[in-house]
Design a protein around this motif. Sequence first.
Motif, PDB file in Angstrom:
ATOM      1  N   GLY A   1       0.799  -1.213   0.000  1.00  0.00           N
ATOM      2  CA  GLY A   1       0.000   0.000   0.000  1.00  0.00           C
ATOM      3  C   GLY A   1       0.835   1.268   0.000  1.00  0.00           C
ATOM      4  O   GLY A   1       0.522   2.232   0.709  1.00  0.00           O
ATOM      5  N   LEU A   2       1.895   1.308  -0.811  1.00  0.00           N
ATOM      6  CA  LEU A   2       2.806   2.452  -0.830  1.00  0.00           C
ATOM      7  C   LEU A   2       2.171   3.659  -1.512  1.00  0.00           C
ATOM      8  O   LEU A   2       1.397   3.519  -2.455  1.00  0.00           O
ATOM      9  CB  LEU A   2       4.097   2.085  -1.570  1.00  0.00           C
ATOM     10  N   SER A   3       2.528   4.837  -1.036  1.00  0.00           N
ATOM     11  CA  SER A   3       2.156   6.074  -1.720  1.00  0.00           C
ATOM     12  C   SER A   3       3.020   6.224  -2.966  1.00  0.00           C
ATOM     13  O   SER A   3       4.000   5.491  -3.158  1.00  0.00           O
ATOM     14  CB  SER A   3       2.374   7.272  -0.802  1.00  0.00           C
ATOM     15  N   GLY A   4       2.684   7.201  -3.819  1.00  0.00           N
ATOM     16  CA  GLY A   4       3.501   7.449  -4.993  1.00  0.00           C
ATOM     17  C   GLY A   4       4.924   7.800  -4.627  1.00  0.00           C
ATOM     18  O   GLY A   4       5.883   7.306  -5.239  1.00  0.00           O
ATOM     19  N   GLU A   5       5.096   8.639  -3.627  1.00  0.00           N
ATOM     20  CA  GLU A   5       6.444   9.043  -3.204  1.00  0.00           C
ATOM     21  C   GLU A   5       7.224   7.855  -2.649  1.00  0.00           C
ATOM     22  O   GLU A   5       8.410   7.680  -2.951  1.00  0.00           O
ATOM     23  CB  GLU A   5       6.342  10.144  -2.146  1.00  0.00           C
ATOM     24  N   GLU A   6       6.550   7.035  -1.857  1.00  0.00           N
ATOM     25  CA  GLU A   6       7.210   5.848  -1.311  1.00  0.00           C
ATOM     26  C   GLU A   6       7.576   4.872  -2.423  1.00  0.00           C
ATOM     27  O   GLU A   6       8.663   4.272  -2.407  1.00  0.00           O
ATOM     28  CB  GLU A   6       6.297   5.164  -0.295  1.00  0.00           C
ATOM     29  N   ALA A   7       6.694   4.724  -3.400  1.00  0.00           N
ATOM     30  CA  ALA A   7       6.970   3.824  -4.520  1.00  0.00           C
ATOM     31  C   ALA A   7       8.146   4.317  -5.339  1.00  0.00           C
ATOM     32  O   ALA A   7       8.986   3.524  -5.790  1.00  0.00           O
ATOM     33  CB  ALA A   7       5.731   3.674  -5.393  1.00  0.00           C
ATOM     34  N   ALA A   8       8.224   5.642  -5.548  1.00  0.00           N
ATOM     35  CA  ALA A   8       9.338   6.204  -6.313  1.00  0.00           C
ATOM     36  C   ALA A   8      10.668   5.930  -5.636  1.00  0.00           C
ATOM     37  O   ALA A   8      11.699   5.784  -6.301  1.00  0.00           O
ATOM     38  CB  ALA A   8       9.140   7.704  -6.506  1.00  0.00           C
ATOM     39  N   GLY A   9      10.677   5.851  -4.318  1.00  0.00           N
ATOM     40  CA  GLY A   9      11.906   5.597  -3.575  1.00  0.00           C
ATOM     41  C   GLY A   9      12.251   4.124  -3.439  1.00  0.00           C
ATOM     42  O   GLY A   9      13.317   3.785  -2.902  1.00  0.00           O
ATOM     43  N   PHE A  10      11.390   3.246  -3.941  1.00  0.00           N
ATOM     44  CA  PHE A  10      11.637   1.809  -3.838  1.00  0.00           C
ATOM     45  C   PHE A  10      12.826   1.390  -4.693  1.00  0.00           C
ATOM     46  O   PHE A  10      12.967   1.813  -5.842  1.00  0.00           O
ATOM     47  CB  PHE A  10      10.402   1.028  -4.282  1.00  0.00           C
ATOM     48  N   ARG A  11      13.678   0.537  -4.141  1.00  0.00           N
ATOM     49  CA  ARG A  11      14.812  -0.020  -4.877  1.00  0.00           C
ATOM     50  C   ARG A  11      14.958  -1.487  -4.536  1.00  0.00           C
ATOM     51  O   ARG A  11      14.604  -1.918  -3.437  1.00  0.00           O
ATOM     52  CB  ARG A  11      16.100   0.718  -4.512  1.00  0.00           C
ATOM     53  N   ILE A  12      15.503  -2.229  -5.476  1.00  0.00           N
ATOM     54  CA  ILE A  12      15.783  -3.641  -5.235  1.00  0.00           C
ATOM     55  C   ILE A  12      17.064  -3.997  -5.971  1.00  0.00           C
ATOM     56  O   ILE A  12      17.226  -3.671  -7.153  1.00  0.00           O
ATOM     57  CB  ILE A  12      14.603  -4.537  -5.671  1.00  0.00           C
ATOM     58  N   ALA A  13      17.995  -4.637  -5.298  1.00  0.00           N
ATOM     59  CA  ALA A  13      19.272  -5.010  -5.900  1.00  0.00           C
ATOM     60  C   ALA A  13      19.086  -6.177  -6.865  1.00  0.00           C
ATOM     61  O   ALA A  13      18.132  -6.956  -6.755  1.00  0.00           O
ATOM     62  CB  ALA A  13      20.276  -5.382  -4.808  1.00  0.00           C
ATOM     63  N   THR A  14      19.994  -6.308  -7.814  1.00  0.00           N
ATOM     64  CA  THR A  14      19.929  -7.425  -8.753  1.00  0.00           C
ATOM     65  C   THR A  14      20.060  -8.747  -8.017  1.00  0.00           C
ATOM     66  O   THR A  14      20.918  -8.919  -7.147  1.00  0.00           O
ATOM     67  CB  THR A  14      21.044  -7.317  -9.815  1.00  0.00           C
ATOM     68  N   ALA A  15      19.190  -9.679  -8.386  1.00  0.00           N
ATOM     69  CA  ALA A  15      19.240 -11.063  -7.906  1.00  0.00           C
ATOM     70  C   ALA A  15      19.318 -11.162  -6.384  1.00  0.00           C
ATOM     71  O   ALA A  15      20.034 -12.009  -5.851  1.00  0.00           O
ATOM     72  CB  ALA A  15      20.415 -11.806  -8.553  1.00  0.00           C
ATOM     73  N   LEU A  16      18.570 -10.318  -5.705  1.00  0.00           N
ATOM     74  CA  LEU A  16      18.486 -10.380  -4.238  1.00  0.00           C
ATOM     75  C   LEU A  16      17.039 -10.713  -3.877  1.00  0.00           C
ATOM     76  O   LEU A  16      16.171  -9.839  -3.934  1.00  0.00           O
ATOM     77  CB  LEU A  16      18.904  -9.055  -3.612  1.00  0.00           C
ATOM     78  N   PRO A  17      16.723 -11.970  -3.548  1.00  0.00           N
ATOM     79  CA  PRO A  17      15.330 -12.351  -3.306  1.00  0.00           C
ATOM     80  C   PRO A  17      14.719 -11.622  -2.111  1.00  0.00           C
ATOM     81  O   PRO A  17      15.333 -11.512  -1.043  1.00  0.00           O
ATOM     82  CB  PRO A  17      15.427 -13.855  -3.028  1.00  0.00           C
ATOM     83  N   VAL A  18      13.514 -11.117  -2.330  1.00  0.00           N
ATOM     84  CA  VAL A  18      12.707 -10.524  -1.259  1.00  0.00           C
ATOM     85  C   VAL A  18      11.559 -11.484  -0.990  1.00  0.00           C
ATOM     86  O   VAL A  18      10.784 -11.805  -1.898  1.00  0.00           O
ATOM     87  CB  VAL A  18      12.167  -9.137  -1.650  1.00  0.00           C
ATOM     88  N   VAL A  19      11.458 -11.961   0.244  1.00  0.00           N
ATOM     89  CA  VAL A  19      10.512 -13.008   0.610  1.00  0.00           C
ATOM     90  C   VAL A  19       9.395 -12.412   1.461  1.00  0.00           C
ATOM     91  O   VAL A  19       9.650 -11.873   2.545  1.00  0.00           O
ATOM     92  CB  VAL A  19      11.207 -14.145   1.391  1.00  0.00           C
TER      93      VAL A  19
ATOM     94  N   GLY B   1       5.246 -11.103   7.153  1.00  0.00           N
ATOM     95  CA  GLY B   1       6.698 -11.104   7.277  1.00  0.00           C
ATOM     96  C   GLY B   1       7.339 -10.701   5.967  1.00  0.00           C
ATOM     97  O   GLY B   1       6.770 -10.910   4.891  1.00  0.00           O
ATOM     98  N   ARG B   2       8.520 -10.083   6.071  1.00  0.00           N
ATOM     99  CA  ARG B   2       9.280  -9.673   4.887  1.00  0.00           C
ATOM    100  C   ARG B   2      10.756  -9.762   5.210  1.00  0.00           C
ATOM    101  O   ARG B   2      11.208  -9.267   6.234  1.00  0.00           O
ATOM    102  CB  ARG B   2       8.928  -8.231   4.493  1.00  0.00           C
ATOM    103  N   ARG B   3      11.522 -10.413   4.342  1.00  0.00           N
ATOM    104  CA  ARG B   3      12.967 -10.520   4.551  1.00  0.00           C
ATOM    105  C   ARG B   3      13.679 -10.593   3.208  1.00  0.00           C
ATOM    106  O   ARG B   3      13.083 -10.969   2.192  1.00  0.00           O
ATOM    107  CB  ARG B   3      13.319 -11.740   5.410  1.00  0.00           C
ATOM    108  N   GLU B   4      14.952 -10.224   3.216  1.00  0.00           N
ATOM    109  CA  GLU B   4      15.808 -10.316   2.040  1.00  0.00           C
ATOM    110  C   GLU B   4      16.820 -11.428   2.271  1.00  0.00           C
ATOM    111  O   GLU B   4      17.399 -11.529   3.365  1.00  0.00           O
ATOM    112  CB  GLU B   4      16.516  -8.991   1.783  1.00  0.00           C
ATOM    113  N   LEU B   5      17.045 -12.244   1.250  1.00  0.00           N
ATOM    114  CA  LEU B   5      17.988 -13.348   1.351  1.00  0.00           C
ATOM    115  C   LEU B   5      19.308 -12.964   0.699  1.00  0.00           C
ATOM    116  O   LEU B   5      19.335 -12.516  -0.444  1.00  0.00           O
ATOM    117  CB  LEU B   5      17.441 -14.603   0.662  1.00  0.00           C
ATOM    118  N   THR B   6      20.389 -13.157   1.414  1.00  0.00           N
ATOM    119  CA  THR B   6      21.712 -12.922   0.845  1.00  0.00           C
ATOM    120  C   THR B   6      22.514 -14.212   0.918  1.00  0.00           C
ATOM    121  O   THR B   6      22.305 -15.041   1.814  1.00  0.00           O
ATOM    122  CB  THR B   6      22.469 -11.814   1.590  1.00  0.00           C
ATOM    123  N   ALA B   7      23.421 -14.369  -0.039  1.00  0.00           N
ATOM    124  CA  ALA B   7      24.277 -15.556  -0.077  1.00  0.00           C
ATOM    125  C   ALA B   7      25.700 -15.094  -0.388  1.00  0.00           C
ATOM    126  O   ALA B   7      26.025 -14.834  -1.549  1.00  0.00           O
ATOM    127  CB  ALA B   7      23.785 -16.560  -1.113  1.00  0.00           C
TER     128      ALA B   7
END
Length: 252
Positions: free
Chosen positions: A195-213, A224-230
């Motif tokens: 339920g992000l606002s437009g401003e919050e969505a614009a600030g969203f970033r995700i790294a390459t090949a970094l799973p968000v669960v 729950g929300r977590r990022e998996l790193t290896a």
Amino acid sequence: MSILVLVRHGKTEWSSQNRFAGWADAPLSATGEQEARLAGQSLAAAGLRFDLCCTSYLSRATKTLEILLEELGQRDLPVERSWRLNERHYGALQGFNRAKMALQYGNDKVAAWRRSFTAEPPALPDGDPRLPCLDPLYAGIDPALLPRGESLEQAAARVAPWWRDFLAPRLGQGENVLVVAHTSSIRGLVREIEGLSGEEAAGFRIATALPVVYTLDAGLNVAGRRELTAGWSSRLRKFINKHKPGTRISWI
């Protein structure tokens, strides 16, 4: 409860050339393939299994998914492909070097096209060979739906019907789903999920090949929300992604 995993494709050859990719079919680099392999290993180590996987029409996402499924031992998993999961269309900027576009149009303008939620890049003109309606890959899609260029807002709006009509019902049935896509299409999904606002969505970033669960309850609320790193490389990408400069610099 259901599990939704969102993965941005691995690094591409165009990334090292600092080019706007958008709907262009920029292939994965060797580094991107290795990133995808490590991501698959992190998913396997977490004990995650899926009922369905989804991806875009672009090969950098489909190849990333192929590698993930190989590492998971789930190569026979059903795959749903949708053009709505493509990256945002960068219009006339597509294919060009970011720094050169900043010199041509001005840094502030290109920065706004990249980071503002509502700013639209210059649209492709009629007859431009980069138009999706001229690509046989999209022959079965109403040309009126295919973009000539998109703001972040328009790209998110393109993803919303797919979330509502396809993905949300599957998750509501308790299925575990893996989605491999692109920054802007994942942004659109996260906007719906959180339920992000437009401003919050614009600030969203995700790294390459970094799973968000995500763990979602029966009402598709986030439990729950977590990022998996290896390994160090994914942890470094996570750090760099979270500490990139803001909206004023257009060429990185």
